[in-house]
Enzyme design. Structure first.
Site, PDB file in Angstrom:
ATOM      1  N   ALA A   1       0.845  -1.194   0.000  1.00  0.00           N
ATOM      2  CA  ALA A   1       0.000   0.000   0.000  1.00  0.00           C
ATOM      3  C   ALA A   1       0.879   1.242   0.000  1.00  0.00           C
ATOM      4  CB  ALA A   1      -0.880  -0.012   1.244  1.00  0.00           C
TER       5      ALA A   1
ATOM      6  N   GLY B   1      -0.719  -5.367  -0.321  1.00  0.00           N
ATOM      7  CA  GLY B   1      -1.737  -5.103  -1.331  1.00  0.00           C
ATOM      8  C   GLY B   1      -1.310  -5.597  -2.706  1.00  0.00           C
TER       9      GLY B   1
ATOM     10  N   GLU C   1      -2.198  -9.100  -2.849  1.00  0.00           N
ATOM     11  CA  GLU C   1      -3.665  -9.179  -2.904  1.00  0.00           C
ATOM     12  C   GLU C   1      -4.177  -8.902  -4.323  1.00  0.00           C
ATOM     13  OE1 GLU C   1      -4.120  -6.616   0.632  1.00  0.00           O
ATOM     14  OE2 GLU C   1      -5.479  -8.170   1.368  1.00  0.00           O
TER      15      GLU C   1
ATOM     16  N   GLU D   1       1.672  -7.195   6.422  1.00  0.00           N
ATOM     17  CA  GLU D   1       0.893  -6.207   7.181  1.00  0.00           C
ATOM     18  C   GLU D   1       1.061  -6.344   8.691  1.00  0.00           C
ATOM     19  OE1 GLU D   1      -0.032  -7.749   4.512  1.00  0.00           O
ATOM     20  OE2 GLU D   1      -1.034  -6.332   3.174  1.00  0.00           O
TER      21      GLU D   1
END
Ligand code: NAD
Length: 702
Positions: A66, A105, A108, A128
């Site tokens: 992110a 992310g 993901e 994370e």
């Protein structure tokens, strides 16, 4: 080629659309990247000339996470979820082409794709947890569906990335392909386009991870899988909040339909985002990076390239310091006064490496390679070709000065001369040379091959190049260097000393060593002050006290009995043979009560809360003085020192951040209460603490 946003391009290779992300340095998922993914995909899907879509990244890596600068700001659309939904529900196959690291992310994004291919040195992870968070864009729901529950739990709770071969084995990627980088080295792109064409020509199904069930179904109705996992990580996750939230999210992946699981993931994510633990961990993430910045030594200051190192002294610290260089592939010479001391020192180094190899973390070849980089000598001339020389001899000023005078005569003209002293005046040591500008303190922590902190001590005359070199070499050997100035004990030990004084007082006033220690381990430290003293050896301090004519009645009595800590099987605690667990000892309790009685102290019950305040508030107060004296550059540097050097729990940010979270006014006022009750000037608030408390400010955002 069409530019979708400033960081995303859409291109065509035959009937395969290629979405290339280019958001240097690590292709973080900033707003324009998310929008580019969403809009670029929509265009590709609408294009009748396109059969499949490849997502690839330019630069050195796939999306590495992110954009953390967006944390704490109002969310900007589109959300990552929105882009991922669109990818997963695309009627045309979407293939992720991965090089570098697909993290957070980024991974993901790949999990929303129908297929994933990666180059052989790619890495895949959901880190994370290291920021006190969980993967909040479907990762906790999709990863177990593709790699299985146990693998997903271990990846997400450790936060450590896995390699491509492992990713292939557990089903995370579909193929390892040839090729290096994305944009600049198109081999990966060529391979990914060929893979996409194969998917189309073979009419392979659109493999949506959300719809996969077999791997989560295998664990349904088996709560023991989660119970066992919780047990296996209990020790290393103690005090952290995110690991348990991750386990809960994976439980939801097993027991709930995908959409409900996503909702549960969201709730748990928001809970973590607002938790004090994650706030502290995110603060610390930036604090660590900030510590590398030195206002008057900019990043482009030339640092000396270290091709060869030398260490003086092969004792506890010298051996460990030498290992750091060998581990980083830098040849290092260790110089000792006598052959037997040298043999002993290098023997311990070898034993350490062999122990690591026995645990499977090094190969036998690695052990020999590293030992091969370490040369021993009893001749000081061996330092002649070293670019940096680190002295780790006895902690005595005359010895240090003699060594530095010798080094001055032998070392290369531009070598950095460093001292590992933990208390002595670096300027006085530098004065033994004709080149004080080349002298600096490099304060390693014990065990020096393990502890991450490197407290670099800038002398009054240390040159910018010397400072830049000490910082750069610290990073190169895997440490976290923090720059401080000269004072007794520098930043870390100076604060520790305050804590130690109160620990002694507390046991005389009514607490016992195991109670004091338990309060600190409950707070999150790996051990309390008394167990730590037993580990370090009580005789060291005893000898220093005798030399200075200082008394510490309880510690002195314990030492007089030959109880020097773990190495003699007893100190403040008792130790069973082969066991490092401290066991409370009635004999020590008797000594404490006797000393208290002889000093006229009436012992009383002391609450755990008082113990925390008595031990840690003086550290904060000393930290304030250290800041005021400009010994530390910034409050967050002190926090980095305490987390990496002394085991301060990172989920409490560090002493200065923690003080802010209590409120400096409350902290200062409590100190004044202790002062009133004890009549001890020790409790006088530092001027900076007092001022910030009055202004309603904190240290970190002063
Ligand atoms: P140590 O006693 O284990 O080792 C010192 C070594 O230096 C001995 O092997 C000795 O033979 C050698 N030596 C002494 N004089 C020498 C000389 N003139 N030339 C070459 N070698 C010489 O001590 P240590 O614990 O390794 O500490 C070394 C330094 O590191 C001290 O300044 C100490 O304050 C500092 N330090 C120690 C720790 C710790 O936890 N032990 C932590 C941080 C810093």
């Amino acid at each position: 080629m069409t530019a979708i946003t400033k960081s995303v391009d859409l291109d065509r290779r035959g009937r395969v659309a290629v979405l290339t992300l280019n958001n240097p340095p690590v292709n973080a998922l900033s707003q324009h990247v998310r929008q580019g993914l969403r809009d670029g995909l929509a265009q590709a899907v609408a294009d009748s000339g396109v059969d499949a879509v490849v997502i690839v990244c330019a630069g050195r890596t796939f999306i590495a996470g992110a954009d953390i600068t967006e944390f704490g700001k109002p969310p900007q659309t589109p959300s990552l979820h929105e882009a991922l939904d669109l990818i997963e529900s695309s009627p045309k196959p979407v293939i992720a082409a991965i090089h570098g690291t697909a993290l957070g992310g980024g991974l993901e994004v790949t999990l929303a794709c129908h297929y994933r291919v990666g180059v052989k040195d790619a890495r895949f992870g959901l880190p994370e947890v290291k920021l006190g968070l969980l993967p909040g864009a479907g990762g906790t729901q999709r990863l177990p569906r593709v790699v299985g529950v146990e693998k997903a739990l271990s990846m997400m709770v450790s936060g450590d990335p896995i390699r491509a071969d492992e990713a292939l084995k557990c089903g995370l990627i579909d193929e390892i392909v040839e090729g290096g980088g994305g944009g600049k080295a198109p081999a990966l792109l060529v391979a990914a386009v060929a893979f996409a064409e194969k998917v189309v020509s073979e009419k392979r199904p659109l493999r949506k991870i959300r719809d996969l069930d077999d791997k989560v179904a295998a664990v349904r109705g088996k709560p023991e899988v989660f119970a066992n996992f919780r047990k296996s990580v209990a020790r290393q996750t103690r005090g952290f909040r995110a690991p348990e939230s991750i386990v809960k999210a994976v439980e939801a992946a097993v027991s709930l339909p995908f959409a409900d699981g996503l909702k549960r993931e969201r709730e748990l994510f928001v809970e973590l985002l607002n938790s004090p633990e994650s706030k502290a961990q995110r603060y610390f993430f930036f604090a660590e990076r900030e510590a590398a910045k030195i206002p008057d030594v900019p990043a482009d200051t030339p640092a000396k390239d270290i091709k060869k190192a030398a260490v003086i002294g092969a004792g506890t610290m010298g051996g460990g310091i030498a290992m750091n260089f060998a581990n980083a592939g830098i040849p290092v010479t260790v110089v000792e006064v006598a052959q037997d001391a040298l043999d002993r020192g290098l023997g311990i180094v070898r034993k350490n490496y062999e122990a690591t190899a026995a645990r499977g973390r090094l190969t036998a070849v690695d052990v020999e390679t590293r030992m091969g980089l370490i040369t021993g000598s009893t001749d000081f001339n061996a330092v002649k070709d070293a670019d940096i020389i680190i002295e780790a001899v006895f902690e005595e000023m005359p010895v240090k000065k003699e060594v530095f005078a010798k080094l001055d005569g032998l070392a290369k003209a531009d070598a950095v001369l460093a001292t590992n002293t933990s208390t002595l005046d670096v300027d006085e040591i530098a004065s033994a040379t004709k080149r004080p500008e080349s002298v600096i303190g490099t304060h390693f922590f014990s065990p020096a091959n393990v502890m991450r902190l490197l407290e670099n001590v800038r002398g009054a005359k240390s040159s910018k190049t010397t400072v830049a070199t000490a910082m750069a070499i610290g990073r190169r050997i895997g440490k976290v260097p923090v720059l401080v100035g000269v004072c007794y004990g520098f930043a870390g030990n100076r604060m520790l000393h305050q804590r130690g004084q109160q620990a002694e007082k507390l046991i005389l006033e009514g607490a016992l060593p195991h109670q004091v220690d338990k309060v600190l381990t409950d707070f999150g430290f790996p051990m309390g002050p008394f167990a730590m003293s037993d580990l370090a050896g009580l005789d060291v301090g005893w000898r220093i006290r005798k030399g200075r004519g200082v008394k510490s009645p309880v510690a002195d009595r314990i030492c007089e009995l030959g109880r020097f800590g773990q190495k003699t099987g007893s100190g403040y605690f008792r130790y069973e043979k082969g066991d490092r667990t401290p066991v409370p000892d009635a004999d020590v309790e008797k000594i404490i009560v006797d000393v208290a009685t002889s000093q006229g102290i009436t012992r009383r019950y002391i609450s755990d809360e008082e113990i925390v305040q008595r031990l840690l508030y003086p550290m904060v107060n000393e930290g304030a003085k250290i800041l005021d004296e400009k010994i530390a550059i910034r409050a967050s540097d002190i926090d980095v020192i305490w987390v990496y050097g002394y085991g301060w729990p990172v989920y409490r940010g560090g002493p200065m951040f923690w003080a802010d979270s209590i409120g400096l006014k409350a902290l200062r006022d409590r100190m004044l209460e202790f002062k009133k009750a004890s009549g001890d000037a020790f409790w006088t608030p530092a001027p900076l603490l007092d001022r910030l408390a009055n202004e309603g400010k904190g240290f970190v955002n002063a």
